[in-house]
Design a protein around this motif. Structure first.
Motif, PDB file in Angstrom:
ATOM      1  N   VAL A 103       6.367  -2.318  -7.276  1.00  0.00           N
ATOM      2  CA  VAL A 103       6.058  -3.369  -6.307  1.00  0.00           C
ATOM      3  C   VAL A 103       6.602  -4.696  -6.842  1.00  0.00           C
ATOM      4  N   PRO A 104       7.578  -5.311  -6.192  1.00  0.00           N
ATOM      5  CA  PRO A 104       8.152  -6.573  -6.692  1.00  0.00           C
ATOM      6  C   PRO A 104       7.115  -7.700  -6.711  1.00  0.00           C
ATOM      7  N   LYS A 105       7.238  -8.564  -7.691  1.00  0.00           N
ATOM      8  CA  LYS A 105       6.328  -9.702  -7.804  1.00  0.00           C
ATOM      9  C   LYS A 105       6.438 -10.600  -6.567  1.00  0.00           C
ATOM     10  N   GLY A 106       7.667 -10.803  -6.065  1.00  0.00           N
ATOM     11  CA  GLY A 106       7.854 -11.648  -4.898  1.00  0.00           C
ATOM     12  C   GLY A 106       7.142 -11.112  -3.669  1.00  0.00           C
ATOM     13  N   LEU A 107       7.026  -9.782  -3.546  1.00  0.00           N
ATOM     14  CA  LEU A 107       6.321  -9.180  -2.405  1.00  0.00           C
ATOM     15  C   LEU A 107       4.829  -9.458  -2.488  1.00  0.00           C
ATOM     16  N   CYS A 108       4.278  -9.380  -3.679  1.00  0.00           N
ATOM     17  CA  CYS A 108       2.846  -9.694  -3.867  1.00  0.00           C
ATOM     18  C   CYS A 108       2.565 -11.160  -3.533  1.00  0.00           C
ATOM     19  N   GLU A 109       3.485 -12.040  -3.927  1.00  0.00           N
ATOM     20  CA  GLU A 109       3.297 -13.465  -3.645  1.00  0.00           C
ATOM     21  C   GLU A 109       3.323 -13.732  -2.134  1.00  0.00           C
ATOM     22  N   LEU A 110       4.243 -13.076  -1.423  1.00  0.00           N
ATOM     23  CA  LEU A 110       4.296 -13.255   0.030  1.00  0.00           C
ATOM     24  C   LEU A 110       3.026 -12.736   0.695  1.00  0.00           C
ATOM     25  N   ALA A 111       2.492 -11.625   0.200  1.00  0.00           N
ATOM     26  CA  ALA A 111       1.251 -11.077   0.758  1.00  0.00           C
ATOM     27  C   ALA A 111       0.094 -12.043   0.554  1.00  0.00           C
ATOM     28  N   GLU A 112      -0.004 -12.638  -0.643  1.00  0.00           N
ATOM     29  CA  GLU A 112      -1.077 -13.599  -0.923  1.00  0.00           C
ATOM     30  C   GLU A 112      -0.951 -14.844  -0.045  1.00  0.00           C
ATOM     31  N   ARG A 113       0.281 -15.362   0.084  1.00  0.00           N
ATOM     32  CA  ARG A 113       0.497 -16.550   0.905  1.00  0.00           C
ATOM     33  C   ARG A 113       0.170 -16.283   2.371  1.00  0.00           C
ATOM     34  N   TYR A 114       0.524 -15.095   2.843  1.00  0.00           N
ATOM     35  CA  TYR A 114       0.241 -14.773   4.243  1.00  0.00           C
ATOM     36  C   TYR A 114      -1.271 -14.652   4.470  1.00  0.00           C
ATOM     37  N   ASP A 115      -1.977 -14.038   3.520  1.00  0.00           N
ATOM     38  CA  ASP A 115      -3.432 -13.905   3.650  1.00  0.00           C
ATOM     39  C   ASP A 115      -4.109 -15.276   3.635  1.00  0.00           C
TER      40      ASP A 115
ATOM     41  N   GLU B 107       0.831  -1.211   0.000  1.00  0.00           N
ATOM     42  CA  GLU B 107       0.000   0.000   0.000  1.00  0.00           C
ATOM     43  C   GLU B 107       0.865   1.260   0.000  1.00  0.00           C
ATOM     44  N   ILE B 108       1.936   1.268   0.814  1.00  0.00           N
ATOM     45  CA  ILE B 108       2.808   2.439   0.881  1.00  0.00           C
ATOM     46  C   ILE B 108       3.551   2.636  -0.432  1.00  0.00           C
ATOM     47  N   LEU B 109       4.023   1.543  -1.028  1.00  0.00           N
ATOM     48  CA  LEU B 109       4.720   1.640  -2.314  1.00  0.00           C
ATOM     49  C   LEU B 109       3.793   2.148  -3.407  1.00  0.00           C
ATOM     50  N   GLU B 110       2.581   1.629  -3.441  1.00  0.00           N
ATOM     51  CA  GLU B 110       1.627   2.048  -4.480  1.00  0.00           C
ATOM     52  C   GLU B 110       1.226   3.509  -4.294  1.00  0.00           C
ATOM     53  N   GLU B 111       1.047   3.947  -3.034  1.00  0.00           N
ATOM     54  CA  GLU B 111       0.671   5.344  -2.786  1.00  0.00           C
ATOM     55  C   GLU B 111       1.743   6.310  -3.294  1.00  0.00           C
ATOM     56  N   ALA B 112       3.008   5.888  -3.207  1.00  0.00           N
ATOM     57  CA  ALA B 112       4.127   6.729  -3.650  1.00  0.00           C
ATOM     58  C   ALA B 112       4.528   6.449  -5.094  1.00  0.00           C
ATOM     59  N   ASN B 113       3.725   5.672  -5.818  1.00  0.00           N
ATOM     60  CA  ASN B 113       3.990   5.336  -7.224  1.00  0.00           C
ATOM     61  C   ASN B 113       5.342   4.649  -7.404  1.00  0.00           C
ATOM     62  N   GLN B 114       5.642   3.717  -6.508  1.00  0.00           N
ATOM     63  CA  GLN B 114       6.891   2.967  -6.573  1.00  0.00           C
ATOM     64  C   GLN B 114       6.628   1.557  -7.130  1.00  0.00           C
TER      65      GLN B 114
END
Length: 589
Positions: free
Chosen positions: A551-563, A542-549
């Motif tokens: 977002v690594p694919k691996g970070l999205c995968e970790l977020a999905e796995r944690y959820d 969320e912080i990266l997207e708000e600042a238009n940065q």
């Protein structure tokens, strides 16, 4: 008139009161008398000059103790019968000729005890609650309003004012914001000269709004990210507040301004800022733990206008009676959210109880939490809340954020490759999660001949100060540290912040990367992110997207796995409850 033997002792070793002389006086007899607090300054004199002259004339030893009874202070006179009599008459003359309407009380003679009783801690929290109203029934008079609106500010239209102001909480009409230094301080040319020497071009958004508010005597809560200029926003009004009091500085006892900050490093930085903008001989002193308290007390007794302190050491000074708090009328709690995170709330409350209720209070913070809101509601009066930026957790847009998703075993190699690729003029701050990791990375840097220094709470104060000096003057280009620096050190020209260990919460992440990209410059943050940190993956996205940065694919995968993990865990916990409920329904229970 009677006297008490003192067995040739030089006074009680536990007494920390003012003792001006080092001469070897005869202490055969001791006499004690109570003097009104308003005459103590005349008795002591500038730098203790008067009391030294008194001792020379009478050959007695005179000691101003820390024992107070209402508006009176106990003074010890020691020496021969003739010397103590002579000194006593002079002290009475000082008091009663200056105030002839005061009825002369009988002299108080108290036997000097062999062992002094434990000193009463007036600032005990429970006792303060009972006696606060009585203690502050007749505080010294103060002046808080010094602002006169510049004609150009008066001419500003409502449309322009609304575009500038970011006031979130208004309880009464407040002054319009200023646009230039001249508009804020046109009545104070010495301030304008100091600002010109500092080569500042224009005030920051929080300064534009804070200066008219604080010079008008209002309490203020300043919410802004690091590097927004909050410090100068409260320092310059403090100068004017001190200089504008009706009681001359030389007649006051103790400082007029108190600034409380979370760490030693920030206390030192604020003191440097105060000394940078010299104004009419105003003096300051910083006090913090880890160094000799006696030296700090000695500096305070010489007389200072501003004291900058950590909460712990400030409480020590109050408990032992080493600091006269009665004239403090301008209080700043800087980085108060950090102090609350560090568990300093009880110490902050002690400080607040020890200062006059009619003070002017300034609270600064980078975030607006529930705990901070409760503190502000309890200890400020109709505060104006100035919020620059969003109250939601966001990172500064002047910093490019890079997230490297890796395994713990790969992290070290990638990290040192990054350091070797840095440009010669780059200045890097590396933040680790523990003292042990900080020391390990520091040793590795030395082995690889990388110009680095390290700092953490386990190091001696001299080592910490030397490390800061080395990174400031360019001796080293890499600073390796724990979270002790994440909010409090103002090290200029930091080009990169590397989160070697990801922080425990996202607020800390925002403050860490805010060490770069300051004062209109840009910077870069590089954060290592492993599976152990996956609980923060969604918030970081969320912080990266708000600042238009990116977002690594691996970070999205970790977020999905944690959820998914959390969802399955919740379902497993609910399953026995559902089975039990169904069985009960079938059985008719």
């Amino acid at each position: 008139m009677s006297y008490n033997r003192n067995e040739n002792k030089r006074g009680n070793g536990n007494n920390t009161g003012y003792n001006s002389s080092r001469k070897n006086f005869s202490d055969k007899f001791t006499k004690l008398l109570w003097i009104e607090n308003r005459f103590i300054g005349k008795i002591i004199g500038k730098g203790g000059a008067n009391i030294k002259q008194l001792e020379r004339e009478t050959e007695a030893r005179v000691q101003v103790t820390n024992q107070c009874d209402g508006n009176k202070t106990l003074i010890k006179v020691m020496g021969s019968i003739e010397a103590t009599n002579k000194a006593h008459k002079i002290l009475e003359k000082i008091q009663y000729q200056a105030a002839p309407l005061i009825p002369k009380p009988a002299p108080v003679i108290i036997e000097t005890p062999q062992k002094s009783p434990p000193k009463k801690d007036y600032f005990d929290l429970d006792e303060c609650l009972k006696s606060k109203e009585e203690y502050w029934a007749r505080p010294p008079e103060i002046k808080k309003t010094f602002y006169e609106e510049h004609p150009d500010v008066s001419a500003l239209t409502k449309k322009i004012v609304d575009r500038i102001m970011t006031i979130d909480y208004i309880v009464k009409p407040i002054a319009k914001p200023v646009l230039t230094f001249e508009q804020a301080f046109y009545n104070y040319p010495d301030i304008l000269i100091a600002l010109k020497k500092a080569k500042l071009e224009k005030p920051t958004p929080i300064q534009c709004q804070a200066w008219p508010i604080l010079l008008s005597g209002e309490d203020m809560i300043g919410i802004a990210q690091t590097g927004s200029g909050k410090r100068l926003a409260f320092v310059l009004p403090a100068f004017i507040h001190i200089d504008g009091q009706t009681t001359p500085k030389e007649e006051r006892r103790g400082p007029a301004v108190l600034i409380v900050a979370p760490t030693r490093e920030l206390v030192i930085e604020i003191n440097k800022e105060v000394k940078k903008y010299e104004y009419r001989g105003i003096t300051s002193c910083c006090v913090y733990g880890g160094v000799d308290r006696k030296k700090q007390v000695a500096a305070l007794q010489e007389g200072v206008d501003i004291i900058i302190a950590t909460p712990g050491r400030m409480n020590d000074l109050m408990k032992l009676g080493d600091l006269d708090m009665k004239n403090i009328s301008y209080l700043v709690l800087d980085e108060v959210d950090r102090m609350l995170d560090m568990g300093f709330e009880p110490q902050i409350k002690r400080v607040l109880y020890g200062i006059r209720p009619t003070r002017q209070t300034v609270i600064t913070s980078a975030t607006w939490t529930a705990a901070l809101r409760r503190l502000a509601d309890s200890y400020t009066k109709d505060p104006v809340q100035v919020c620059v930026g969003s109250l939601d957790l966001t990172a500064t847009h002047s910093v490019k954020q890079t997230c490297i998703v890796s395994n713990e075993s790969e992290k070290e190699e990638i990290f040192f490759d990054l350091l070797h690729d840095m440009a010669p003029n780059d200045k890097v701050m590396v933040i680790c999660g523990s003292k042990g990791k900080t020391d390990y990375i520091s040793v590795e840097c030395i082995m690889r001949r990388l110009p680095s220094v390290s700092i953490h709470r386990g190091k001696e104060q001299k080592e910490r100060e030397q490390a800061i000096n080395d990174i400031m003057d360019g001796t080293a280009s890499i600073l390796i540290a724990t979270d002790v620096v994440s909010r409090v050190l103002d090290i200029g020209d930091v080009t990169h912040v590397i989160n070697y260990d990801f922080p425990n919460n996202m607020a800390e992440y925002v403050h860490r990367i805010g060490r770069t990209g300051r004062a209109g410059k840009t910077g870069e943050s590089i954060s290592f992110f492993t599976k152990e940190d996956w609980a923060h993956a969604s918030e970081l996205i969320e912080i990266l997207e708000e600042a238009n940065q990116e977002v690594p694919k691996g970070l999205c995968e970790l977020a999905e796995r944690y959820d998914k993990r959390n969802k399955k865990k919740n379902e497993d916990e609910e399953l026995p409850k559902r089975k039990q409920l169904t069985l009960a329904d079938l059985c008719g229970w």
